[in-house]
Design a protein around this motif. Sequence first.
Motif, PDB file in Angstrom:
ATOM      1  N   GLN A 122       0.762  -1.127  -0.016  1.00  0.00           N
ATOM      2  CA  GLN A 122       0.030  -0.037   0.100  1.00  0.00           C
ATOM      3  C   GLN A 122       0.953   1.297  -0.011  1.00  0.00           C
ATOM      4  O   GLN A 122       1.845   1.255   0.773  1.00  0.00           O
ATOM      5  N   ARG A 123       0.340   2.136  -0.907  1.00  0.00           N
ATOM      6  CA  ARG A 123       1.378   3.551  -0.865  1.00  0.00           C
ATOM      7  C   ARG A 123       1.158   4.366   0.008  1.00  0.00           C
ATOM      8  O   ARG A 123       0.107   4.423   0.637  1.00  0.00           O
ATOM      9  N   VAL A 124       2.273   5.298   0.301  1.00  0.00           N
ATOM     10  CA  VAL A 124       1.947   6.239   1.371  1.00  0.00           C
ATOM     11  C   VAL A 124       1.877   7.522   0.232  1.00  0.00           C
ATOM     12  O   VAL A 124       2.802   7.986  -0.376  1.00  0.00           O
ATOM     13  N   VAL A 125       0.587   8.092   0.384  1.00  0.00           N
ATOM     14  CA  VAL A 125       0.120   9.268  -0.414  1.00  0.00           C
ATOM     15  C   VAL A 125      -0.107  10.662   0.290  1.00  0.00           C
ATOM     16  O   VAL A 125      -0.186  10.513   1.406  1.00  0.00           O
ATOM     17  N   ARG A 126       0.139  11.601  -0.548  1.00  0.00           N
ATOM     18  CA  ARG A 126       0.061  13.076   0.150  1.00  0.00           C
ATOM     19  C   ARG A 126      -1.411  13.183   0.715  1.00  0.00           C
ATOM     20  O   ARG A 126      -2.261  12.632   0.040  1.00  0.00           O
ATOM     21  N   ASP A 127      -1.482  13.666   2.022  1.00  0.00           N
ATOM     22  CA  ASP A 127      -2.768  14.222   2.577  1.00  0.00           C
ATOM     23  C   ASP A 127      -3.381  15.042   1.690  1.00  0.00           C
ATOM     24  O   ASP A 127      -2.866  15.674   0.730  1.00  0.00           O
ATOM     25  N   VAL A 128      -4.829  14.872   1.906  1.00  0.00           N
ATOM     26  CA  VAL A 128      -5.874  15.929   1.131  1.00  0.00           C
ATOM     27  C   VAL A 128      -5.766  15.710  -0.558  1.00  0.00           C
ATOM     28  O   VAL A 128      -6.813  15.369  -0.934  1.00  0.00           O
ATOM     29  N   VAL A 129      -4.752  15.521  -1.154  1.00  0.00           N
ATOM     30  CA  VAL A 129      -4.696  15.325  -2.506  1.00  0.00           C
ATOM     31  C   VAL A 129      -4.607  13.799  -2.884  1.00  0.00           C
ATOM     32  O   VAL A 129      -5.071  13.402  -4.248  1.00  0.00           O
ATOM     33  N   GLY A 130      -3.854  13.084  -2.250  1.00  0.00           N
ATOM     34  CA  GLY A 130      -3.792  11.495  -2.488  1.00  0.00           C
ATOM     35  C   GLY A 130      -2.869  11.083  -3.537  1.00  0.00           C
ATOM     36  O   GLY A 130      -2.985  10.068  -3.912  1.00  0.00           O
ATOM     37  N   THR A 131      -1.756  12.031  -4.039  1.00  0.00           N
ATOM     38  CA  THR A 131      -0.840  11.741  -5.033  1.00  0.00           C
ATOM     39  C   THR A 131       0.188  10.837  -4.190  1.00  0.00           C
ATOM     40  O   THR A 131       0.478  11.153  -3.451  1.00  0.00           O
ATOM     41  N   PRO A 132       0.469   9.835  -5.083  1.00  0.00           N
ATOM     42  CA  PRO A 132       1.740   9.000  -4.673  1.00  0.00           C
ATOM     43  C   PRO A 132       2.983   9.783  -4.676  1.00  0.00           C
ATOM     44  O   PRO A 132       3.044  10.699  -5.360  1.00  0.00           O
ATOM     45  N   ILE A 133       4.062   9.221  -3.952  1.00  0.00           N
ATOM     46  CA  ILE A 133       5.242  10.094  -3.600  1.00  0.00           C
ATOM     47  C   ILE A 133       6.339   9.285  -4.047  1.00  0.00           C
ATOM     48  O   ILE A 133       6.302   7.836  -3.658  1.00  0.00           O
ATOM     49  N   LYS A 134       7.406   9.973  -4.759  1.00  0.00           N
ATOM     50  CA  LYS A 134       8.667   9.185  -5.129  1.00  0.00           C
ATOM     51  C   LYS A 134       9.574   9.672  -4.297  1.00  0.00           C
ATOM     52  O   LYS A 134       9.642  10.910  -3.845  1.00  0.00           O
ATOM     53  N   VAL A 135      10.560   8.900  -4.220  1.00  0.00           N
ATOM     54  CA  VAL A 135      11.737   9.464  -3.257  1.00  0.00           C
ATOM     55  C   VAL A 135      12.054  10.758  -3.882  1.00  0.00           C
ATOM     56  O   VAL A 135      12.544  11.607  -2.922  1.00  0.00           O
ATOM     57  N   THR A 136      12.436  10.757  -5.011  1.00  0.00           N
ATOM     58  CA  THR A 136      12.900  12.152  -5.642  1.00  0.00           C
ATOM     59  C   THR A 136      11.920  13.261  -5.391  1.00  0.00           C
ATOM     60  O   THR A 136      12.387  14.505  -5.494  1.00  0.00           O
ATOM     61  N   ASP A 137      10.645  13.143  -4.944  1.00  0.00           N
ATOM     62  CA  ASP A 137       9.955  14.272  -4.731  1.00  0.00           C
ATOM     63  C   ASP A 137      10.021  14.986  -3.346  1.00  0.00           C
ATOM     64  O   ASP A 137       9.643  16.053  -3.175  1.00  0.00           O
ATOM     65  N   LEU A 138      10.969  14.533  -2.739  1.00  0.00           N
ATOM     66  CA  LEU A 138      11.388  14.962  -1.198  1.00  0.00           C
ATOM     67  C   LEU A 138      12.842  15.398  -1.274  1.00  0.00           C
ATOM     68  O   LEU A 138      13.608  14.704  -1.670  1.00  0.00           O
ATOM     69  N   LEU A 175       6.800   5.359  -2.727  1.00  0.00           N
ATOM     70  CA  LEU A 175       6.928   5.119  -1.313  1.00  0.00           C
ATOM     71  C   LEU A 175       5.573   4.112  -0.871  1.00  0.00           C
ATOM     72  O   LEU A 175       4.665   4.512  -1.235  1.00  0.00           O
ATOM     73  N   ALA A 176       6.039   3.114  -0.079  1.00  0.00           N
ATOM     74  CA  ALA A 176       4.855   2.284   0.333  1.00  0.00           C
ATOM     75  C   ALA A 176       5.296   1.892   1.814  1.00  0.00           C
ATOM     76  O   ALA A 176       6.403   1.740   2.210  1.00  0.00           O
ATOM     77  N   ALA A 177       4.165   1.343   2.361  1.00  0.00           N
ATOM     78  CA  ALA A 177       4.379   0.855   3.702  1.00  0.00           C
ATOM     79  C   ALA A 177       4.650  -0.561   3.796  1.00  0.00           C
ATOM     80  O   ALA A 177       4.167  -1.430   2.914  1.00  0.00           O
ATOM     81  N   LYS A 178       5.766  -1.130   4.268  1.00  0.00           N
ATOM     82  CA  LYS A 178       6.039  -2.735   4.351  1.00  0.00           C
ATOM     83  C   LYS A 178       5.008  -3.087   5.046  1.00  0.00           C
ATOM     84  O   LYS A 178       4.680  -4.534   4.783  1.00  0.00           O
ATOM     85  N   ARG A 179       4.662  -2.804   6.235  1.00  0.00           N
ATOM     86  CA  ARG A 179       3.340  -3.381   7.050  1.00  0.00           C
ATOM     87  C   ARG A 179       2.984  -2.328   7.919  1.00  0.00           C
ATOM     88  O   ARG A 179       3.167  -0.950   7.835  1.00  0.00           O
ATOM     89  N   ASP A 180       1.945  -2.737   8.822  1.00  0.00           N
ATOM     90  CA  ASP A 180       1.445  -1.762   9.580  1.00  0.00           C
ATOM     91  C   ASP A 180       2.299  -1.410  10.760  1.00  0.00           C
ATOM     92  O   ASP A 180       3.465  -1.985  11.123  1.00  0.00           O
ATOM     93  N   PHE A 181       1.987  -0.486  11.589  1.00  0.00           N
ATOM     94  CA  PHE A 181       2.807  -0.096  12.816  1.00  0.00           C
ATOM     95  C   PHE A 181       2.848  -1.324  13.580  1.00  0.00           C
ATOM     96  O   PHE A 181       2.207  -2.083  13.685  1.00  0.00           O
ATOM     97  N   THR A 182       4.227  -1.377  14.314  1.00  0.00           N
ATOM     98  CA  THR A 182       4.350  -2.538  15.105  1.00  0.00           C
ATOM     99  C   THR A 182       3.965  -2.437  16.574  1.00  0.00           C
ATOM    100  O   THR A 182       3.759  -3.267  17.426  1.00  0.00           O
ATOM    101  N   VAL A 183       3.706  -1.179  17.037  1.00  0.00           N
ATOM    102  CA  VAL A 183       3.108  -0.752  18.288  1.00  0.00           C
ATOM    103  C   VAL A 183       1.899  -0.134  18.094  1.00  0.00           C
ATOM    104  O   VAL A 183       1.844   0.736  17.113  1.00  0.00           O
ATOM    105  N   PRO A 184       0.790  -0.101  18.994  1.00  0.00           N
ATOM    106  CA  PRO A 184      -0.364   0.986  18.952  1.00  0.00           C
ATOM    107  C   PRO A 184       0.137   2.557  18.589  1.00  0.00           C
ATOM    108  O   PRO A 184       1.014   2.965  19.697  1.00  0.00           O
TER     109      PRO A 184
END
Length: 368
Positions: A209-225, A350-359
């Motif tokens: 699952q990708r990590v996308v920008r808040d509000v607009v929802g666009t996916p993010i590449k490493v070079t975007d930051l 950018l994508a999440a490898k898994r959920d948070f490991t702690v609450p």
Amino acid sequence: MTDHLPEPTHADHQGIATEEPIANPGLPEHQWRPTDVDPRAEKRAERQVAALFGLAILGAIGFIASYVVFKVGDNPDTIANLGASNVALGVCLAVTLFGMGAGMIQWARKLMGDHEIVEMRHPASSSEEDREAAVSILQTSLEESGLGRRPLIRNSLLAAGGILGLLPIVMLRDLGPLPGDKLDHTIWDIDTWTPEMQAWWKTQNRTLQRVVRDVVGTPIKVTDLVIGDLVNAEPEVMFAVDAETKQPVVEGTQLLVDKSKAAVILHRMLPSDIVSQQTMNWSVDGIVCYSKICTHVGCPISLNERTTHHLLCPCHQSTFDLADSGRVLFGPAARPLPQLELTVDDQGYLAAKRDFTVPVGPSFWERG
Ligand code: FES
């Protein structure tokens, strides 16, 4: 001149001092004001006060004139007058109030009587007669209410009072129900999704699952930051739209709840700035991802110090070190900011490898 009242004499102060356990240092010698000793200064002060009151009169006249001159209404010819009318009325009222206030202050400072007086304090306790009168009123009230003669009323009143004390205890129930394992997972965990979300995910033909920008929802590449950037982000499913119904897959209360738990921040720093091994392993080219929810009482955080990589919560100033596993550096938060393990998918986003490991979020009773 204000010589119509006698000044307290030094002997007076000495007299007071002998009656008190701590010697009264008395008053310093009185300094007369210029208006007390110079009739010309007194006249000058009188004219100043009158001038200030005159200014107040002019302001009041201006206020009335502004009210009459500016025609205010809702037709196009008069609507422009509204702002000018408000300004004129406000300025004139301010001048009036200033003139009155300043005139009275000058009057009191320069012309009113200027003499120190010594006023002895009255005893703080009531007199014996007052206390006896109060007790007598209470006893009369008790007798007239018949509380002593009517045990049924007295006991039922005591029972009602006792029940009243229980009400706040009953309301403690509203602190529940306990969250159970509901806070252990967020929407970053694909296995916890609803059937609708799972159905949409199947159409994406991806595993991460990708990590996308808040509000607009666009996916993010490493070079975007660039180094120092801080970006608010969310899981991409928050923006998923059903291909058939064209409706959002996550909406309403579910959207708000899921978003409040899954919101994250991305921050890019030089990989050499990263301190802890876990932060390094869970980052991508110096980009780290953390929960946006403060571990104190859950405020959203995003005040970033670019060079130190410290993240500050605006609510109570808890400060977390993004270079060192979200460690708490300062403030009331007791736990580190949970970090999300990042990777890039096969298209370089950018994508999440898994959920948070702690609450995420603040502590709660059932938290392990
Ligand atoms: S909620 Fe962040 S410091 Fe209190």
